[in-house]
Design a protein around this motif. Sequence first.
Motif, PDB file in Angstrom:
ATOM      1  N   ASN A  49      41.182  47.298  -6.273  1.00 19.20           N
ATOM      2  CA  ASN A  49      42.123  47.796  -5.266  1.00 19.20           C
ATOM      3  C   ASN A  49      41.975  47.110  -3.910  1.00 19.20           C
ATOM      4  OD1 ASN A  49      43.163  49.790  -7.055  1.00 19.20           O
ATOM      5  ND2 ASN A  49      41.314  51.012  -6.687  1.00 19.20           N
TER       6      ASN A  49
ATOM      7  N   LYS B 168      42.551  54.518 -14.595  1.00 17.08           N
ATOM      8  CA  LYS B 168      43.980  54.338 -14.349  1.00 17.08           C
ATOM      9  C   LYS B 168      44.825  55.472 -14.912  1.00 17.08           C
ATOM     10  CE  LYS B 168      44.637  50.201 -16.133  1.00 17.08           C
ATOM     11  NZ  LYS B 168      45.154  48.866 -16.511  1.00 17.08           N
TER      12      LYS B 168
ATOM     13  N   GLN C 256      36.437  51.652  -2.645  1.00 15.87           N
ATOM     14  CA  GLN C 256      37.812  51.698  -3.131  1.00 15.87           C
ATOM     15  C   GLN C 256      37.988  51.102  -4.527  1.00 15.87           C
ATOM     16  OE1 GLN C 256      40.364  50.122   0.010  1.00 15.87           O
ATOM     17  NE2 GLN C 256      39.022  51.076   1.521  1.00 15.87           N
TER      18      GLN C 256
END
Lengths: 218, 218
Positions: free
Chosen positions: A22, B106, A18
């Motif tokens: 996160n 991101k 992940q």
Amino acid sequence: MKTRDKIIQASIVLFNEQGERNVTTNHIAADLGISPGNLYYHFRNKEDIILSIYEEYARNLLIETMPEVNPDVKPLDAIILYMDVVFLAMMKFRFFYSNLPVLLAKNPLLHDKYVEVQGFIAQRVSELLLSLRNANMMDFLDEDLPDIVSILRLVNTFWLSFYQTQNNDNEMNDAVFYQGVLKILVIIQPYISDEAKDEFLEARAMYRQRCQDSLKVA
Amino acid sequence: MKTRDKIIQASIVLFNEQGERNVTTNHIAADLGISPGNLYYHFRNKEDIILSIYEEYARNLLIETMPEVNPDVKPLDAIILYMDVVFLAMMKFRFFYSNLPVLLAKNPLLHDKYVEVQGFIAQRVSELLLSLRNANMMDFLDEDLPDIVSILRLVNTFWLSFYQTQNNDNEMNDAVFYQGVLKILVIIQPYISDEAKDEFLEARAMYRQRCQDSLKVA
């Protein structure tokens, strides 16, 4: 397995799957079905877990299993063994390598430990290259050795980050790592002596084959 | 200067000085003495600012000022000019390069743009190396060219991250960048032909001198 070790194992899996940023300590506790309090009994915070992972696993893997310069091992085999070790570590701790500067900046203890381990690795890689030169398999100037070692370490360390920035899929498979090994071999190739050329090209062909085979599986 | 441009300029300075992840849109607005609402009139969020920075500056700097293959320019001068451009961009956008995988993960729009620009750069670097080979200044096999280009791009892109992981001080100065250029020259050196060796070693000596001079100033 002790709770402490279970936390470390579960964290590695979650971080890799992940992404470290996160995953919280609460996620890790929930994954193991333990209370956050139990986790905090073993580790102060997430940074503490990451430091322990690096100390207990990466250090063991990178240092204790790193091939020593040894008269019984053919020098080229030693360097190939070394690349296998380094890339195996990268695969196992890919969360670590895919976000290294940020992890180190957040965690001064980890940074100090990392710099110490890297110093050891640089020393070992220098010895390996010098043993290849002593065996007349490589040729380079003494003054170029530190730069060659730096370049090899840089490409090892950031291969995974580079791959991730260049590709839109985030899937990791063996082919990615063999492509990294092949980059290392391209850097070394110009320094390989004529008498070792055939053996070297054989090793390069083997990694190309492994890379193609793992692309088929993926 | 328009407000939009002021926001971009202030953001670059703040990101470089404090690290991108430590700077919020509120910090940027406060630094300029404008309201957060005014900032949001120009940009949806911080990711939007970073995308605009990359589009307007990095792209211009990396692509428009990147030396073209040109019969009037000596090939070795072209490659040195290219390195100056790349390392200048790295210095100006160091926040970007010191945290690249995270920024791209991101921000999918930024990732797509980055991959597009990198494809252009890889193409241009290939052309430069081929022009050096055509001028009998370099020698390499066609099959090795993509790997050599990848290694050069990897080292350029992650030199700053590598330096930061290896050193406990976070200070950036020109010496850091000249050390990066010297790594690039070490990678290229084995492929330099005998007839270009003297000119090449002269260039390498010049960068070594620049590196030492900037260490004195630092």
